[in-house]
Design an enzyme around this catalytic site. Structure first.
Site, PDB file in Angstrom:
ATOM      1  N   TYR A 195     -77.664  46.448  -8.338  1.00 23.08           N
ATOM      2  CA  TYR A 195     -78.254  47.620  -8.981  1.00 23.08           C
ATOM      3  C   TYR A 195     -77.993  48.922  -8.244  1.00 23.08           C
ATOM      4  CZ  TYR A 195     -80.188  44.601 -12.451  1.00 23.08           C
ATOM      5  OH  TYR A 195     -80.297  43.697 -13.479  1.00 23.08           O
ATOM      6  N   GLU A 196     -77.793  48.884  -6.957  1.00 21.65           N
ATOM      7  CA  GLU A 196     -77.471  50.110  -6.227  1.00 21.65           C
ATOM      8  C   GLU A 196     -75.997  50.474  -6.414  1.00 21.65           C
ATOM      9  OE1 GLU A 196     -79.420  52.228  -4.720  1.00 21.65           O
ATOM     10  OE2 GLU A 196     -81.241  51.031  -4.680  1.00 21.65           O
ATOM     11  N   SER A 197     -75.133  49.495  -6.373  1.00 18.38           N
ATOM     12  CA  SER A 197     -73.678  49.659  -6.283  1.00 18.38           C
ATOM     13  C   SER A 197     -73.366  50.557  -5.090  1.00 18.38           C
ATOM     14  CB  SER A 197     -73.054  50.159  -7.582  1.00 18.38           C
ATOM     15  OG  SER A 197     -73.433  51.477  -7.871  1.00 18.38           O
ATOM     16  N   ARG A 211     -83.382  47.045 -13.787  1.00 17.05           N
ATOM     17  CA  ARG A 211     -83.677  46.680 -12.400  1.00 17.05           C
ATOM     18  C   ARG A 211     -85.090  46.123 -12.260  1.00 17.05           C
ATOM     19  NH1 ARG A 211     -81.990  49.794  -6.959  1.00 17.05           N
ATOM     20  NH2 ARG A 211     -83.074  48.437  -5.479  1.00 17.05           N
TER      21      ARG A 211
END
Length: 163
Positions: A14-16, A135
């Site tokens: 979810y952050e990448s 998320r």
């Protein structure tokens, strides 16, 4: 306690990782500027570029600081609960978790009620963001014991909330 590989996999999904600083896509003013695996701070400004090694090192520092704070709030957490709470606090900040109904219910022993609270945290500057909806569904699933792969699949299937 340390975040497991399952928790890190969910966070990384979810952050990448972006090696050039970018404005927060969901905020009205673009703040905070972000780089790497969701790192923010006073040094992050337009034009900042990092190497992958810098991004990974910052992630580990930020993760350790978040783990420390979550462990103080939830010292009896299971690994799955801890991983989900760390992901939540990493994204929103430990202060948001500390003052949340989610944490109040969790500390009172109402884990079912706490799990449902993840879904309420899907807004930025008052607007529902589909990425946050996904998320939070994934974090809720991880909290309840799903593997990261299953939690991510559940999160990525989540429908945009109707506000």
């Amino acid at each position: 306690m340390r975040t497991s590989a399952e928790g890190i996999a969910l966070m990384h999904h979810y952050e990448s990782c972006r090696l050039s600083a970018y404005p927060d896509p969901g905020s009205v003013d673009g703040r905070p500027w972000t780089i790497g695996w969701g790192h923010t701070g006073p040094e992050v400004k337009r034009g900042l570029v990092w190497t992958q090694a810098q991004a990974d090192a910052a992630f580990l520092r930020d993760l350790q600081a978040t783990e420390y704070l979550v462990e103080k709030m939830a010292p009896t957490a299971t690994q799955a609960e801890f991983d989900a709470l760390v992901s939540f606090a990493y994204n929103l900040g430990a202060a948001a978790l500390r003052g949340s109904t989610l944490m109040r219910l969790y500390q009172a022993g109402d884990k079912t009620g706490a799990a449902e609270q993840f879904l309420r945290w899907d807004k930025n500057d008052g607007a529902v963001l589909h990425g946050l909806t996904k998320r939070r569904n994934a974090e809720r699933s991880l909290f309840l014991g799903a593997t990261s792969a299953v939690a991510i699949a559940i999160g990525d299937r989540a429908k945009r909330a109707i506000a």
